[in-house]
Design an enzyme around this catalytic site. Structure first.
Site, PDB file in Angstrom:
ATOM      1  N   CYS A  71       0.815  -1.225   0.000  1.00 52.75           N
ATOM      2  CA  CYS A  71       0.000   0.000   0.000  1.00 52.75           C
ATOM      3  C   CYS A  71       0.844   1.270   0.000  1.00 52.75           C
ATOM      4  O   CYS A  71       0.679   2.141  -0.858  1.00 52.75           O
ATOM      5  CB  CYS A  71      -1.000  -0.012   1.147  1.00 52.75           C
ATOM      6  SG  CYS A  71      -0.293   0.101   2.807  1.00 52.75           S
ATOM      7  N   HIS A 121      -2.916   1.297   6.839  1.00 53.89           N
ATOM      8  CA  HIS A 121      -3.110   1.182   5.390  1.00 53.89           C
ATOM      9  C   HIS A 121      -3.265   2.573   4.792  1.00 53.89           C
ATOM     10  O   HIS A 121      -3.730   3.497   5.454  1.00 53.89           O
ATOM     11  CB  HIS A 121      -4.362   0.340   5.103  1.00 53.89           C
ATOM     12  CG  HIS A 121      -4.565   0.012   3.656  1.00 53.89           C
ATOM     13  ND1 HIS A 121      -3.677  -0.743   2.932  1.00 53.89           N
ATOM     14  CD2 HIS A 121      -5.560   0.349   2.796  1.00 53.89           C
ATOM     15  CE1 HIS A 121      -4.131  -0.869   1.685  1.00 53.89           C
ATOM     16  NE2 HIS A 121      -5.274  -0.200   1.579  1.00 53.89           N
ATOM     17  N   HIS A 133      -5.587   1.601  -4.447  1.00 53.86           N
ATOM     18  CA  HIS A 133      -4.698   1.057  -3.421  1.00 53.86           C
ATOM     19  C   HIS A 133      -4.253  -0.352  -3.770  1.00 53.86           C
ATOM     20  O   HIS A 133      -4.782  -0.988  -4.676  1.00 53.86           O
ATOM     21  CB  HIS A 133      -5.373   1.096  -2.041  1.00 53.86           C
ATOM     22  CG  HIS A 133      -6.512   0.131  -1.876  1.00 53.86           C
ATOM     23  ND1 HIS A 133      -6.701  -0.594  -0.736  1.00 53.86           N
ATOM     24  CD2 HIS A 133      -7.540  -0.211  -2.697  1.00 53.86           C
ATOM     25  CE1 HIS A 133      -7.788  -1.338  -0.851  1.00 53.86           C
ATOM     26  NE2 HIS A 133      -8.317  -1.122  -2.040  1.00 53.86           N
TER      27      HIS A 133
END
Length: 157
Positions: A71, A121, A133
């Site tokens: 990520c 994240h 993402h």
């Protein structure tokens, strides 16, 4: 008898209309809210487009591109290519951005997912409550709806 010809002015107008429609459609696919967000930072918009261009790239923990990403690897890669250097981890990226409210978010801003005070994240906001993402092992870079209210937003300076 010769066939009627189409004046070149009409042809150039048709070509321009097709080009503009194609550009608008492409922007809407990359960043659904982009057309309404003309005031977004050009660097952030470039980073958003770069992140979107990596659609389908496999997730790999610790990867920073150009062919696979985790990520924060995707966000740091996209912003580096757009001209801004970000730290390597999602938490460090959060601390490097200007924190903004959900109502102030614009395409190209970063979306940080957290549990309590721990950022775990990050993705690039694409508009209409969606992010680009690299989700997790076994997945690929994709556009996805934000699935929780436990998010913070940051703007890269």
């Amino acid at each position: 008898m010769s066939a009627p010809t189409i004046p070149s002015v009409l042809l150039s107008r048709v070509a321009a209309t097709v080009a503009l429609a194609t550009a608008a459609l492409t922007a809407t696919i990359v960043a659904p809210g982009l057309t309404q967000q003309a005031s977004a930072n050009p660097v952030s918009i470039r980073a958003l487009k770069i992140a979107a261009s990596k659609q389908g790239s496999p997730y790999r923990w610790g990867a920073t591109g150009p062919y696979s990403f985790d990520c924060s690897g995707l966000t740091s890669y996209a912003f580096r290519k757009a001209g801004r250097i970000l730290p390597r981890t999602a938490a460090a990226q959060y601390h490097r951005t200007r924190h903004i409210s959900a109502s102030a978010r614009r395409p190209g801003d970063l979306v940080f997912f957290h549990h309590g005070g721990y950022v775990y994240h990050v993705g690039v906001y694409a508009g209409h409550n969606r992010i680009w993402h690299a989700p997790r092992t076994g997945t690929r870079v994709r556009l996805e709806r934000i699935w929780t209210r436990h998010v913070w937003y940051g703007r890269v300076r």
